[in-house]
Write an enzyme that holds these catalytic residues in place. Structure first.
Site, PDB file in Angstrom:
ATOM      1  N   PHE A 137       0.852  -1.196   0.000  1.00 51.24           N
ATOM      2  CA  PHE A 137       0.000   0.000   0.000  1.00 51.24           C
ATOM      3  C   PHE A 137       0.895   1.257   0.000  1.00 51.24           C
ATOM      4  O   PHE A 137       1.939   1.270   0.653  1.00 51.24           O
ATOM      5  CB  PHE A 137      -0.873  -0.058   1.253  1.00 51.24           C
ATOM      6  CG  PHE A 137      -1.970   0.962   1.304  1.00 51.24           C
ATOM      7  CD1 PHE A 137      -3.168   0.749   0.638  1.00 51.24           C
ATOM      8  CD2 PHE A 137      -1.812   2.130   2.031  1.00 51.24           C
ATOM      9  CE1 PHE A 137      -4.189   1.687   0.690  1.00 51.24           C
ATOM     10  CE2 PHE A 137      -2.836   3.071   2.091  1.00 51.24           C
ATOM     11  CZ  PHE A 137      -4.019   2.846   1.415  1.00 51.24           C
ATOM     12  N   ASP A 214       1.795  -5.374   8.513  1.00 47.87           N
ATOM     13  CA  ASP A 214       0.627  -4.523   8.339  1.00 47.87           C
ATOM     14  C   ASP A 214      -0.584  -5.445   8.181  1.00 47.87           C
ATOM     15  O   ASP A 214      -0.649  -6.238   7.236  1.00 47.87           O
ATOM     16  CB  ASP A 214       0.816  -3.632   7.101  1.00 47.87           C
ATOM     17  CG  ASP A 214      -0.317  -2.636   6.947  1.00 47.87           C
ATOM     18  OD1 ASP A 214      -1.464  -2.992   7.263  1.00 47.87           O
ATOM     19  OD2 ASP A 214      -0.049  -1.509   6.494  1.00 47.87           O
ATOM     20  N   TYR A 239     -11.060   0.586  10.535  1.00 49.50           N
ATOM     21  CA  TYR A 239     -12.267   0.996   9.796  1.00 49.50           C
ATOM     22  C   TYR A 239     -12.583   0.067   8.634  1.00 49.50           C
ATOM     23  O   TYR A 239     -13.535   0.283   7.917  1.00 49.50           O
ATOM     24  CB  TYR A 239     -12.162   2.452   9.315  1.00 49.50           C
ATOM     25  CG  TYR A 239     -10.911   2.776   8.526  1.00 49.50           C
ATOM     26  CD1 TYR A 239     -10.822   2.439   7.180  1.00 49.50           C
ATOM     27  CD2 TYR A 239      -9.839   3.410   9.127  1.00 49.50           C
ATOM     28  CE1 TYR A 239      -9.680   2.728   6.459  1.00 49.50           C
ATOM     29  CE2 TYR A 239      -8.695   3.717   8.412  1.00 49.50           C
ATOM     30  CZ  TYR A 239      -8.620   3.369   7.072  1.00 49.50           C
ATOM     31  OH  TYR A 239      -7.487   3.652   6.364  1.00 49.50           O
ATOM     32  N   LYS A 240     -11.753  -0.981   8.441  1.00 45.92           N
ATOM     33  CA  LYS A 240     -12.013  -1.948   7.378  1.00 45.92           C
ATOM     34  C   LYS A 240     -12.891  -3.060   7.959  1.00 45.92           C
ATOM     35  O   LYS A 240     -14.060  -2.845   8.213  1.00 45.92           O
ATOM     36  CB  LYS A 240     -10.689  -2.414   6.776  1.00 45.92           C
ATOM     37  CG  LYS A 240     -10.029  -1.242   6.022  1.00 45.92           C
ATOM     38  CD  LYS A 240      -8.646  -1.486   5.509  1.00 45.92           C
ATOM     39  CE  LYS A 240      -8.158  -0.252   4.753  1.00 45.92           C
ATOM     40  NZ  LYS A 240      -6.734  -0.293   4.420  1.00 45.92           N
ATOM     41  N   ARG A 388     -12.241  -4.305  -7.534  1.00 47.07           N
ATOM     42  CA  ARG A 388     -11.929  -5.060  -6.322  1.00 47.07           C
ATOM     43  C   ARG A 388     -13.236  -5.324  -5.598  1.00 47.07           C
ATOM     44  O   ARG A 388     -13.899  -4.397  -5.147  1.00 47.07           O
ATOM     45  CB  ARG A 388     -10.952  -4.266  -5.469  1.00 47.07           C
ATOM     46  CG  ARG A 388     -10.329  -5.080  -4.349  1.00 47.07           C
ATOM     47  CD  ARG A 388      -9.321  -4.272  -3.572  1.00 47.07           C
ATOM     48  NE  ARG A 388      -9.982  -3.229  -2.799  1.00 47.07           N
ATOM     49  CZ  ARG A 388      -9.388  -2.510  -1.852  1.00 47.07           C
ATOM     50  NH1 ARG A 388      -8.120  -2.716  -1.572  1.00 47.07           N
ATOM     51  NH2 ARG A 388     -10.049  -1.585  -1.194  1.00 47.07           N
TER      52      ARG A 388
HETATM   53  C1  LIG Z   1      -5.991   0.858   4.347  1.00 46.04           C
HETATM   54  C2  LIG Z   1      -4.523   0.705   4.511  1.00 46.04           C
HETATM   55  C3  LIG Z   1      -3.761   1.716   5.124  1.00 46.04           C
HETATM   56  C4  LIG Z   1      -4.424   3.010   5.537  1.00 46.04           C
HETATM   57  O1  LIG Z   1      -3.673   3.858   6.320  1.00 46.04           O
HETATM   58  P1  LIG Z   1      -4.405   5.120   6.980  1.00 46.04           P
HETATM   59  O2  LIG Z   1      -3.363   5.816   7.709  1.00 46.04           O
HETATM   60  O3  LIG Z   1      -5.529   4.608   7.815  1.00 46.04           O
HETATM   61  O4  LIG Z   1      -4.966   5.942   5.852  1.00 46.04           O
HETATM   62  C5  LIG Z   1      -2.407   1.469   5.317  1.00 46.04           C
HETATM   63  N1  LIG Z   1      -1.832   0.305   4.906  1.00 46.04           N
HETATM   64  C6  LIG Z   1      -2.549  -0.662   4.293  1.00 46.04           C
HETATM   65  C7  LIG Z   1      -1.892  -1.923   3.871  1.00 46.04           C
HETATM   66  C8  LIG Z   1      -3.910  -0.480   4.062  1.00 46.04           C
HETATM   67  O5  LIG Z   1      -4.621  -1.429   3.453  1.00 46.04           O
END
Ligand SMILES: *Cc1c(COP(=O)(O)O)cnc(C)c1O
Length: 414
Positions: A137, A214, A239-240, A388
């Site tokens: 990400f 992560d 939040y996921k 997705r």
């Molecule tokens: C959704 C996601 C993030 C999001 O980071 P935020 O700081 O909450 O915006 C980070 N890493 C991964 C792998 C994600 O899927």
């Protein structure tokens, strides 16, 4: 058109299959506990922003009346100061395989990643390299780049197969005596590939480095055993699949044995050993509290507590079983109905290494998704040509998924 008329765009046996999967689903009843407005025909983005639970309305209302409205500042002493660590412990117990005292809720995932990456490389002095991968990400890649620039470190980039993800062998070939830290996603945000967390953790440790996982796309979806795997550090979104709501704070995990060896870079008063002495200089608190920086976002910690109740009741193992059936259903329909239209599956075919979403690719996908959104069918678009389909097991039914795919078929054959 009512949502279900559109099902004529799928073969009868596919629709029958969706209905029988719903009928046999032990978790089917959970769906009714979510806010389900008529304008949302099908939601395939629960891995990006989980739906709210109906009871969350009451929790938020009660919070305004009681905790905030009546207890006011007294609530800091009564409950809020301990909330980040207590909630962290709860996430740890229900979803991470983490014993108490190793998890805290704190900042955004991005900020927590920075704090833990920076702390980890600081704990491996003399080692000058970080291992990361090009498919991770963006925030993960940018944070590593920023810390590398800050400390003059070198990044060794693994370039995994985009349709799968980082393998144990790739990590083994990349780590060395100079590696301070390896940062990887447990489940890849694009392909949904599940990395072999225990085996990779072992390979990283054999090289004397630390590993930071992560867990954004795996927490609440699939069993995770951080303690058993001997993981050093982890972060994850709430939040996921934990349905904490937009901008809900992330959690961080630091193995007990490391906590007092790590110094995180944002020395705020709330991570101080004695925050209310307001002394002249910073002394980090013992244990996980030192990974907190400023005033904890208490409001943002409310909705996820309702989802944690559900995840605990349902059990992560059972949630994972349904998730596999949901993604299997999409892959099967993709092969039968969408492959003839030129749609390809860009996620692993082996369910053992596939997380909660399936990416389908086609040149017309960007256009098709814009039309789907207009119809209240909400998947995610992943550049340049990916749809997705993320299916949060507790809030998604098989007929809902079939409905989304029927709309997609109608659009692509129009
Ligand atoms: C959704 C996601 C993030 C999001 O980071 P935020 O700081 O909450 O915006 C980070 N890493 C991964 C792998 C994600 O899927």
């Amino acid at each position: 058109m009512t949502p279900h008329d559109v099902l004529i765009h799928l073969p009868d046996h596919v629709v029958a299959e969706a209905k029988s999967l719903d009928a046999a689903d032990p978790l089917a009843a959970y769906r009714e506990q979510f806010v389900l407005p008529d304008g949302v025909v099908a939601y395939l983005d629960g891995n990006s922003l989980g739906r709210p639970l109906s009871v969350t309305r009451d929790r938020l209302g009660r919070f305004v009346e009681d905790d905030w409205g009546e207890r006011l500042i007294r609530a800091w002493d009564e409950t809020w100061m301990d909330q980040p660590l207590q909630l962290g412990d709860r996430i740890g117990r229900i979803a991470l395989g983490a014993a108490e005292g190793q998890t805290t809720v704190a900042d955004s995932t991005t900020v927590l990643l920075y704090k833990l990456v920076r702390a980890a490389v600081g704990a491996r002095p003399g080692r000058t390299r970080i291992v990361a991968d090009t498919e991770n990400f963006p925030t993960d890649r940018y944070i590593v780049q920023g810390v590398a620039a800050e400390l003059d470190l070198t990044i060794d980039w693994i370039e995994p197969d985009p349709a799968t993800g980082v393998t144990v062998d790739e990590v083994r070939e990349t780590v060395s005596d100079d590696t301070a830290l390896v940062l990887l996603s447990h489940i890849a945000y694009k392909s949904a590939f599940i990395a072999d967390l225990p085996a990779i953790t072992e390979v990283v440790h054999d090289a004397g480095a630390l590993v930071l996982w992560d867990l954004c796309h795996s927490v609440g979806l699939t069993p995770i055993d951080l303690d058993a795997a001997g993981v050093d550090l982890a972060v994850g979104c709430t939040y996921k699949y934990l349905n904490g709501g937009p901008g809900a704070p992330a959690f961080g995990y630091v193995a007990k044995s490391l906590q007092d060896k790590l110094v995180q870079p944002i020395n705020g008063w709330m991570g101080h050993a004695e925050p209310f002495t307001m002394g002249p200089s910073y002394t980090p608190a013992d244990g996980m509290r030192r990974f907190i920086s400023g005033t904890p976002p208490i409001l943002g910690m409310l909705p996820m507590q309702d989802m944690l109740d559900l995840v605990e009741q349902a059990g992560v193992e059972t949630i994972r079983e349904k998730s596999i059936r949901l993604t299997e259903f999409v892959v099967d329909v993709a092969d039968e109905v969408f492959a003839p239209l030129g749609v390809t599956v860009a996620s692993p075919r082996d369910p053992a290494v596939r997380g909660g979403h399936v990416t389908l690719e086609h040149d017309a996908m960007q256009d098709a998704i814009a039309q789907l959104w207009q119809r209240g069918v909400i998947p995610d678009f992943r550049r340049p040509r990916g749809l997705r389909a993320g299916m949060s097991p507790l809030s998604t039914s098989f007929v809902e998924v079939a409905t989304a795919l029927a709309h997609l078929h109608e659009i692509l054959t129009d």
